[in-house]
Design a protein around this motif. Structure first.
Motif, PDB file in Angstrom:
ATOM      1  N   VAL A  15      -0.276 -15.727  -6.430  1.00 10.12           N
ATOM      2  CA  VAL A  15      -0.917 -14.527  -6.985  1.00 10.12           C
ATOM      3  C   VAL A  15       0.039 -13.342  -6.910  1.00 10.12           C
ATOM      4  N   ALA A  16       0.729 -13.219  -5.777  1.00 15.76           N
ATOM      5  CA  ALA A  16       1.625 -12.075  -5.567  1.00 15.76           C
ATOM      6  C   ALA A  16       2.799 -12.097  -6.541  1.00 15.76           C
ATOM      7  N   ALA A  26      -3.453  -8.765   7.362  1.00 18.06           N
ATOM      8  CA  ALA A  26      -2.136  -8.121   7.378  1.00 18.06           C
ATOM      9  C   ALA A  26      -1.062  -9.073   6.850  1.00 18.06           C
ATOM     10  N   ALA A  27      -1.153 -10.353   7.207  1.00 14.42           N
ATOM     11  CA  ALA A  27      -0.179 -11.327   6.733  1.00 14.42           C
ATOM     12  C   ALA A  27      -0.254 -11.482   5.219  1.00 14.42           C
ATOM     13  N   ALA A  28      -1.468 -11.483   4.684  1.00 13.42           N
ATOM     14  CA  ALA A  28      -1.623 -11.579   3.224  1.00 13.42           C
ATOM     15  C   ALA A  28      -1.030 -10.355   2.536  1.00 13.42           C
ATOM     16  N   LYS A  29      -1.266  -9.190   3.099  1.00 11.88           N
ATOM     17  CA  LYS A  29      -0.719  -7.964   2.510  1.00 11.88           C
ATOM     18  C   LYS A  29       0.803  -7.994   2.495  1.00 11.88           C
ATOM     19  N   PHE A  72       2.143  -9.785  -0.545  1.00 14.64           N
ATOM     20  CA  PHE A  72       2.120  -8.957  -1.762  1.00 14.64           C
ATOM     21  C   PHE A  72       3.200  -7.890  -1.708  1.00 14.64           C
ATOM     22  N   GLU A  73       3.374  -7.275  -0.557  1.00 15.19           N
ATOM     23  CA  GLU A  73       4.370  -6.208  -0.422  1.00 15.19           C
ATOM     24  C   GLU A  73       5.784  -6.738  -0.639  1.00 15.19           C
ATOM     25  N   ALA A  91      -0.136  -2.963  -1.249  1.00 15.34           N
ATOM     26  CA  ALA A  91      -1.311  -3.740  -0.848  1.00 15.34           C
ATOM     27  C   ALA A  91      -2.134  -2.941   0.144  1.00 15.34           C
ATOM     28  N   VAL A  92      -3.429  -2.854  -0.136  1.00 15.42           N
ATOM     29  CA  VAL A  92      -4.323  -2.088   0.736  1.00 15.42           C
ATOM     30  C   VAL A  92      -5.520  -2.941   1.124  1.00 15.42           C
TER      31      VAL A  92
END
Length: 282
Positions: free
Chosen positions: A221-222, A268-271, A274-275, A281-282
């Protein structure tokens, strides 16, 4: 032309009163067309509300339309899945209600969001609301959509939309179908179309332990979102069970009843994934 939407419209069929044509710019009735016939455009509305921070920037007037072609396992509003569960309402009534709050909404830097259910199941009605919210009330407009029916959004409608909140529920195709009972490709096609138009997008991704949280799935997705060039934000939404009571009240099985919410560390790991693709990512 009166658009009366009092029953479910099969996926793939044009909305009542709408000419066929995937991206036609002439098929969407707008306020002048409605005025010319002296008849209201109507749709099936579940509810409306004011919200802050979750449906686009600022305080927003959110209209929830009834009906959705997806059957997401974690849907927190299963009472919006069927169009018949909404109330037939005119665009005039929705605009009149939104008008009460426009001064406050504009002061907050907010706007109007059309959500659901799936707004694009009723493209004529949604298009009329977007047109009038933007041009009559002067509000920033946002569409909250799965993108599955993106082909129903005419170019004229998209010109009246400032922001698209696009739910990409999984990258893995089998997981996507398990979550939604639908295919992923129409959402990806719509995302590419929005990118070609330069339309601002916020991607939404629901993190469900044991279902969508595989790092490879998030990476997919990212990478896709990062490649588009028009995604200004990604909302990583932790799975919750706040809608479970609604499922039970509707005598529908809530299959994720034993699934825990993700931990702060998992979110946090998922964000971070994306980052790593240059996304906020929020």
């Amino acid at each position: 032309m009166t658009v009366l939407i009092g029953k479910d419209i099969p996926v793939g069929a044009p909305d009542a009163g709408e000419r066929t044509g995937e991206h036609s710019t002439t098929s969407l009735p707008t306020t002048p067309a409605a005025a010319a016939t002296h008849r209201p455009i109507e749709g099936s509305v579940h509810s409306w509300d004011l919200s802050t921070g979750v449906d686009g920037p600022g305080t927003r007037f959110v209209t929830f339309l009834a009906g959705c072609p997806l059957a997401c396992l974690y849907c927190h509003n299963p009472d919006t899945m069927k169009m018949r569960n909404g109330k037939r309402t005119s665009a005039d009534d929705v605009i009149a209600e939104a008008r009460k709050y426009t001064t406050f909404i504009k002061a907050s830097g907010g706007g109007a969001t059309i959500s659901g259910g799936e707004p694009l199941l009723q493209p004529v009605f949604a298009g009329e609301l977007f047109h009038r919210m933007k041009h009559e009330l002067g509000l920033h407009t946002a569409l909250d959509t799965s993108g599955f029916l993106g082909a129903r959004a005419t170019d004229a409608m998209l010109r009246d939309i400032d922001l698209v909140l696009l739910d990409i529920k999984s990258w893995d195709r089998e997981t996507y179908k398990k979550v939604t009972a639908r295919e992923l490709q129409p959402t990806l096609d719509f995302a590419h179309r929005l990118a070609d138009l330069g339309k601002e997008v916020h991607v939404r991704f629901v993190l469900v332990p044991g279902l969508t949280d595989d790092p490879a799935n998030i990476e997919g997705v990212a990478a896709f979102a990062g490649s588009l060039g028009n995604v200004s934000r990604v909302d990583v939404l932790p799975f919750h069970k706040l809608g479970q009571s609604k499922w039970e009240a509707l005598n529908m099985p809530f299959t994720l009843a034993d699934t825990p919410s993700p931990t702060p560390e998992q979110v946090a790991a998922a964000k971070r994934i994306f980052e790593a693709h240059g996304l906020k990512a929020v």
